[in-house]
Design a protein around this motif. Structure first.
Motif, mmCIF file in Angstrom:
data_model
loop_
_atom_site.group_PDB
_atom_site.id
_atom_site.type_symbol
_atom_site.label_atom_id
_atom_site.label_comp_id
_atom_site.label_asym_id
_atom_site.label_seq_id
_atom_site.Cartn_x
_atom_site.Cartn_y
_atom_site.Cartn_z
ATOM 1 N N ASP A 6 67.412 34.223 62.738
ATOM 2 C CA ASP A 6 67.497 35.149 61.619
ATOM 3 C C ASP A 6 68.936 35.271 61.128
ATOM 4 O OD1 ASP A 6 64.821 35.701 61.649
ATOM 5 O OD2 ASP A 6 65.019 37.594 62.719
ATOM 6 N N LYS A 7 69.060 35.316 59.821
ATOM 7 C CA LYS A 7 70.342 35.626 59.198
ATOM 8 C C LYS A 7 70.084 36.747 58.206
ATOM 9 C CE LYS A 7 69.815 31.750 56.034
ATOM 10 N NZ LYS A 7 68.659 31.042 56.525
ATOM 11 N N GLU A 19 89.209 42.356 48.316
ATOM 12 C CA GLU A 19 88.071 41.885 47.516
ATOM 13 C C GLU A 19 86.776 42.174 48.276
ATOM 14 O OE1 GLU A 19 86.321 40.141 44.203
ATOM 15 O OE2 GLU A 19 88.468 40.371 44.494
ATOM 16 N N ILE A 20 85.747 42.646 47.552
ATOM 17 C CA ILE A 20 84.468 42.979 48.167
ATOM 18 C C ILE A 20 83.390 42.085 47.587
ATOM 19 C CG2 ILE A 20 82.697 44.774 48.421
ATOM 20 C CD1 ILE A 20 84.970 46.816 48.327
ATOM 21 N N GLY A 21 82.480 41.640 48.430
ATOM 22 C CA GLY A 21 81.383 40.796 47.983
ATOM 23 C C GLY A 21 80.267 40.759 49.008
ATOM 24 N N ILE A 22 79.291 39.943 48.739
ATOM 25 C CA ILE A 22 78.133 39.813 49.630
ATOM 26 C C ILE A 22 78.266 38.511 50.419
ATOM 27 C CG2 ILE A 22 75.611 39.683 49.755
ATOM 28 C CD1 ILE A 22 76.709 42.371 48.767
ATOM 29 N N VAL A 23 77.978 38.600 51.706
ATOM 30 C CA VAL A 23 78.033 37.430 52.578
ATOM 31 C C VAL A 23 76.710 37.257 53.305
ATOM 32 C CG1 VAL A 23 80.530 37.535 52.960
ATOM 33 C CG2 VAL A 23 79.003 38.764 54.502
ATOM 34 N N GLN A 24 76.460 36.035 53.734
ATOM 35 C CA GLN A 24 75.345 35.724 54.620
ATOM 36 C C GLN A 24 75.914 35.817 56.031
ATOM 37 O OE1 GLN A 24 72.242 34.448 53.164
ATOM 38 N NE2 GLN A 24 71.501 35.101 55.116
ATOM 39 N N VAL A 25 75.282 36.601 56.902
ATOM 40 C CA VAL A 25 75.724 36.728 58.285
ATOM 41 C C VAL A 25 74.780 35.908 59.146
ATOM 42 C CG1 VAL A 25 76.215 38.306 60.193
ATOM 43 C CG2 VAL A 25 76.570 39.062 57.826
ATOM 44 N N TRP A 26 75.304 34.885 59.805
ATOM 45 C CA TRP A 26 74.525 33.995 60.653
ATOM 46 C C TRP A 26 74.427 34.579 62.058
ATOM 47 C CZ3 TRP A 26 72.096 29.837 58.559
ATOM 48 C CH2 TRP A 26 72.446 29.516 57.251
ATOM 49 N N PRO A 27 73.434 34.182 62.835
ATOM 50 C CA PRO A 27 73.234 34.727 64.181
ATOM 51 C C PRO A 27 74.461 34.610 65.083
ATOM 52 C CG PRO A 27 71.315 33.466 63.542
ATOM 53 C CD PRO A 27 72.354 33.245 62.474
ATOM 54 N N ASP A 28 75.298 33.589 64.851
ATOM 55 C CA ASP A 28 76.500 33.429 65.683
ATOM 56 C C ASP A 28 77.673 34.272 65.191
ATOM 57 O OD1 ASP A 28 77.372 32.092 63.413
ATOM 58 O OD2 ASP A 28 77.750 30.190 64.431
ATOM 59 N N THR A 30 79.027 34.100 62.125
ATOM 60 C CA THR A 30 79.713 33.446 61.020
ATOM 61 C C THR A 30 79.350 34.135 59.711
ATOM 62 O OG1 THR A 30 79.642 31.324 62.165
ATOM 63 C CG2 THR A 30 80.001 31.250 59.786
ATOM 64 N N LEU A 31 80.362 34.350 58.856
ATOM 65 C CA LEU A 31 80.154 34.954 57.548
ATOM 66 C C LEU A 31 80.351 33.885 56.486
ATOM 67 C CD1 LEU A 31 82.230 38.232 58.008
ATOM 68 C CD2 LEU A 31 79.791 37.889 58.393
ATOM 69 N N GLN A 32 79.384 33.769 55.565
ATOM 70 C CA GLN A 32 79.458 32.795 54.483
ATOM 71 C C GLN A 32 79.244 33.517 53.163
ATOM 72 O OE1 GLN A 32 76.371 29.864 54.529
ATOM 73 N NE2 GLN A 32 77.410 28.564 53.060
ATOM 74 N N PRO A 33 80.248 33.455 52.265
ATOM 75 C CA PRO A 33 80.093 34.093 50.961
ATOM 76 C C PRO A 33 78.871 33.553 50.224
ATOM 77 C CG PRO A 33 82.360 33.409 51.302
ATOM 78 C CD PRO A 33 81.556 32.807 52.418
ATOM 79 N N THR A 46 90.397 36.773 56.006
ATOM 80 C CA THR A 46 89.579 37.207 57.130
ATOM 81 C C THR A 46 88.609 38.234 56.571
ATOM 82 O OG1 THR A 46 91.387 36.885 58.692
ATOM 83 C CG2 THR A 46 89.581 38.297 59.398
ATOM 84 N N LEU A 47 87.327 37.993 56.755
ATOM 85 C CA LEU A 47 86.318 38.883 56.209
ATOM 86 C C LEU A 47 85.875 39.895 57.248
ATOM 87 C CD1 LEU A 47 84.137 36.276 54.314
ATOM 88 C CD2 LEU A 47 86.054 37.622 53.452
ATOM 89 N N ARG A 48 85.613 41.100 56.778
ATOM 90 C CA ARG A 48 85.120 42.179 57.640
ATOM 91 C C ARG A 48 83.876 42.760 56.997
ATOM 92 N NH1 ARG A 48 85.909 47.715 57.537
ATOM 93 N NH2 ARG A 48 87.477 47.484 55.931
ATOM 94 N N VAL A 49 82.792 42.837 57.777
ATOM 95 C CA VAL A 49 81.530 43.380 57.271
ATOM 96 C C VAL A 49 81.675 44.881 57.066
ATOM 97 C CG1 VAL A 49 79.096 43.783 57.817
ATOM 98 C CG2 VAL A 49 80.135 41.569 58.315
ATOM 99 N N LEU A 50 81.262 45.357 55.890
ATOM 100 C CA LEU A 50 81.301 46.781 55.556
ATOM 101 C C LEU A 50 79.976 47.465 55.841
ATOM 102 C CD1 LEU A 50 83.111 46.590 52.115
ATOM 103 C CD2 LEU A 50 84.100 47.254 54.314
#
Length: 58
Positions: A6-7, A19-28, A30-33, A46-50
């Protein structure tokens, strides 16, 4: 526990420029814009999940 494949999507911010945006969070973790190859113009961002689970909002 969820499926390990699941992601999910999440709101994230670049810790350098804010900068703020939406990312795909992978099970490991990893963040992918989404919809772009880079999140912002920072040379090494360096991205940080909000916020997580934006798909589950009412």
């Amino acid at each position: 526990m969820g499926n390990p494949d699941d992601k999910h999507r999440a709101a994230a911010t670049c810790t350098r420029c804010g900068e703020i945006g939406i990312v795909q969070v992978w099970p490991d973790g990893t963040l992918q814009p989404l919809g772009q190859s880079d999140f912002c113009d920072c040379p090494s961002s360096t991205l940080r999940v909000l916020e997580t689970d934006i798909d589950d909002r009412p």
